[in-house]
Design an enzyme around this catalytic site. Structure first.
Site, PDB file in Angstrom:
ATOM      1  N   LEU A  10      36.757  32.471  40.970  1.00 63.77           N
ATOM      2  CA  LEU A  10      35.432  31.939  41.295  1.00 63.77           C
ATOM      3  C   LEU A  10      35.449  30.429  41.469  1.00 63.77           C
ATOM      4  CD1 LEU A  10      33.223  34.055  38.850  1.00 63.77           C
ATOM      5  CD2 LEU A  10      33.470  34.369  41.310  1.00 63.77           C
ATOM      6  N   GLU A  30      47.055  31.811  45.825  1.00 66.53           N
ATOM      7  CA  GLU A  30      46.795  32.703  44.710  1.00 66.53           C
ATOM      8  C   GLU A  30      48.007  33.614  44.530  1.00 66.53           C
ATOM      9  OE1 GLU A  30      45.970  34.859  41.755  1.00 66.53           O
ATOM     10  OE2 GLU A  30      44.393  33.412  42.269  1.00 66.53           O
ATOM     11  N   GLN A 109      32.169  39.876  39.684  1.00 61.51           N
ATOM     12  CA  GLN A 109      33.222  39.005  40.200  1.00 61.51           C
ATOM     13  C   GLN A 109      34.038  39.703  41.285  1.00 61.51           C
ATOM     14  OE1 GLN A 109      35.306  36.919  37.162  1.00 61.51           O
ATOM     15  NE2 GLN A 109      36.965  36.233  38.473  1.00 61.51           N
ATOM     16  N   LEU A 133      52.356  28.579  42.876  1.00 62.67           N
ATOM     17  CA  LEU A 133      52.815  27.207  42.735  1.00 62.67           C
ATOM     18  C   LEU A 133      54.033  27.189  41.825  1.00 62.67           C
ATOM     19  CD1 LEU A 133      52.293  24.091  43.112  1.00 62.67           C
ATOM     20  CD2 LEU A 133      50.988  24.235  40.968  1.00 62.67           C
ATOM     21  N   TYR A 210      27.687  46.095  23.357  1.00 62.93           N
ATOM     22  CA  TYR A 210      28.570  45.554  22.330  1.00 62.93           C
ATOM     23  C   TYR A 210      28.648  46.605  21.223  1.00 62.93           C
ATOM     24  CZ  TYR A 210      27.990  41.038  24.628  1.00 62.93           C
ATOM     25  OH  TYR A 210      27.982  40.011  25.545  1.00 62.93           O
ATOM     26  N   ASP A 290      38.356  28.259  34.264  1.00 61.07           N
ATOM     27  CA  ASP A 290      39.015  28.591  33.007  1.00 61.07           C
ATOM     28  C   ASP A 290      40.154  27.637  32.673  1.00 61.07           C
ATOM     29  OD1 ASP A 290      37.317  30.695  32.702  1.00 61.07           O
ATOM     30  OD2 ASP A 290      38.774  32.254  33.207  1.00 61.07           O
ATOM     31  N   GLY A 299      27.230  35.839  27.208  1.00 61.64           N
ATOM     32  CA  GLY A 299      26.213  34.927  27.712  1.00 61.64           C
ATOM     33  C   GLY A 299      26.168  34.830  29.221  1.00 61.64           C
TER      34      GLY A 299
END
Length: 498
Positions: A10, A30, A109, A133, A210, A290, A299
């Site tokens: 993202l 990627e 996502q 990379l 949960y 991230d 959240g």
């Protein structure tokens, strides 16, 4: 090549897309063969939909949402019950029309990433999968990187002006730069399985449960629906589980002892962590997503913040690359995004403890904040790219929109029904009710909007004779209450040209 982006998640794809929107080419590499095949982050908040609207894909994202927007978020022993806590049950999220003209979306996502990749390509980016990379070096003029085709092993050396590390929570780029992290560390380790089953009798189309159940590893887990009807994901504590044990755990999570289950995929172990990188930049390398911020998935702020990272970094890179801003503008990436990242990470940790691990409550939890006034629209970017006013103590948060420098520009409905927010995004913009400032702005090559009435002026803390300078990221750079003030000096200050 102007910018090399490593990572097509993202944050990386958003960075490439917004760079393209500002006319800057990029190459995204990627190491995986495709975009995400897992639902992962789900949901787009209005502040994210605003920037997706700017990029021209808000409708595509909305259309990719499941047809039933209603989302259920609960704590329960199993999907079939007992239910211990209903955290969220809503149709379209809270009413945030006082803060934004944008709506909500509920896209996962796995559907979001292809949309971002497609739009990035439309705007001139090259996106290459199965490419990793190997190493990089940087000097005063740019970054030299060695890339490897994962399939063939063939290597090539490329040169870019800047490198954006969007390479995930392990971030080899961050490690290579020697950037440390600060936070609460590893909170738990888990594994997940994707499976097919009929849970329509116990679980709505869009739901996250949960689980608090002593029959599951670690006495809990998480069960979530995906975009495909009849496909779900279950996450539990780490361990070595054969197919029979997975089927047993899925039946326990569902609360249906004889559930017909078809396992589709089992992932390796992953950690739930809490930390923020000590710096978001080093020379010509800048980190997003991230790579700079890891927090519990409680959240829905992770995916949204990743998109916003790309939005906030891209305009700075573009203006520096095009010679419209000084290189010092990029030094504000850490100053502006790290305090907010720390705040968001603490909020998600609070949610994690409250929902999943109350035994971790040691009295240091952050007080839960209102999403609208704080986490979406009430945080500030306080740095050298903002002309703070006398007496401003640089507070990170403000409960109500003020229009002061460093804060998000307030949403005001204009006579044609659009929002002031829709005037921003392409470059620096001046808002005013006076022709005097229109002339001043024009002499500096700035777009100025001459607004009627007093509503906008009141919202922005000026008079109709005043002016407000708004950055491309919708944040106020400077304002003057009346006809006096140094617009050119403020612009040069914000662009780090002086």
């Amino acid at each position: 090549m102007r910018v090399l982006v490593v990572g097509a998640g993202l944050s990386g794809l958003s960075t490439a897309m917004f760079l393209g929107l500002h006319g800057v080419e990029s190459l995204v590499v990627e190491r995986h063969a495709t975009t995400s095949l897992h639902p992962k982050a789900r949901g787009q908040f209005p502040h994210t939909m605003e920037v997706l609207r700017l990029a021209g894909i808000d409708q595509r994202v909305a259309d990719a949402s499941p047809p039933d927007f209603r989302f259920r978020l609960i704590v329960a022993g199993a999907a079939a019950g007992p239910v211990y806590n209903e955290i969220l049950v809503n149709d379209m999220g809270p009413d945030l029309s006082a803060f934004s003209s944008a709506g909500w979306a509920n896209t996962s996502q796995e559907r979001m990433e292809p949309i971002l990749a497609g739009r990035a390509r439309e705007l001139g980016a090259a996106v290459r999968f199965s490419t990793e990379l190997v190493e990089f070096t940087q000097d005063d003029g740019g970054v030299t990187a060695v890339l490897r085709d994962v399939g063939t092993g063939e290597e090539e050396t490329v040169r870019a002006g800047y490198l954006v590390g969007a390479d995930g929570h392990r971030s080899p780029i961050r490690h290579a730069l020697g950037i440390g992290v600060t936070g609460r560390g590893v909170l738990g380790t888990g594994v997940a399985a994707i499976f097919a089953a009929d849970l329509t009798s116990v679980l709505p189309r869009n739901a996250l449960v949960y689980l608090k159940n002593p029959e599951l590893p670690g006495a809990g887990g998480a069960l979530v629906s995906t975009d495909e009807r009849g496909r779900y994901a279950l996450g539990v504590g780490a361990g070595e589980y054969d197919d029979d044990r997975w089927v047993e755990m899925i039946r326990i999570a569902a609360g249906i002892p004889d559930l017909d289950v078809r396992l589709l995929e089992v992932s390796g172990s992953s950690d739930t962590k809490h930390w923020v990188a000590d710096s978001f930049s080093s020379g010509r390398v800048h980190l997003v997503g991230d790579a700079v911020r890891v927090m519990p998935p409680t959240g829905a702020f992770g995916g949204n913040t990743a998109v916003m990272d790309g939005f906030h970094l891209a305009w700075k890179l573009a203006m520096v690359i095009k010679g419209e801003a000084g290189p010092g503008l990029l030094d504000t990436h850490t100053a502006e995004r790290r305090p907010y990242s720390k705040y968001i990470a603490e909020q998600q940790y609070t949610f994690y403890v409250q929902r999943m691990a109350p035994e971790l409550d040691d009295g240091t939890l952050a007080a839960p904040a209102d999403p609208a006034s704080m986490m979406f629209f009430g945080y500030r970017h306080v740095s050298d790219a903002v002309v703070l006013e006398p007496g401003d103590k640089g507070e990170l948060l403000e409960p109500e929109p003020t229009g002061r420098p460093g804060s998000r520009a307030p949403h005001v409905v204009l006579p044609d029904g659009t929002s002031t927010i829709e005037l921003f995004g392409r470059g620096f913009v001046v808002l005013t009710g006076s022709a005097h400032w229109v002339v001043k702005a024009g002499a500096l090559g700035l777009t100025a909007h001459l607004l009627d009435g007093t509503a906008w002026a009141k919202a922005y803390g000026v008079t109709e004779a005043g002016a407000v300078l708004v950055r491309p990221d919708f944040f106020v750079a400077w304002r003057t209450p009346d006809a006096n003030g140094d617009l050119e000096g403020a612009l040069r200050h914000s662009l780090r040209l002086c």
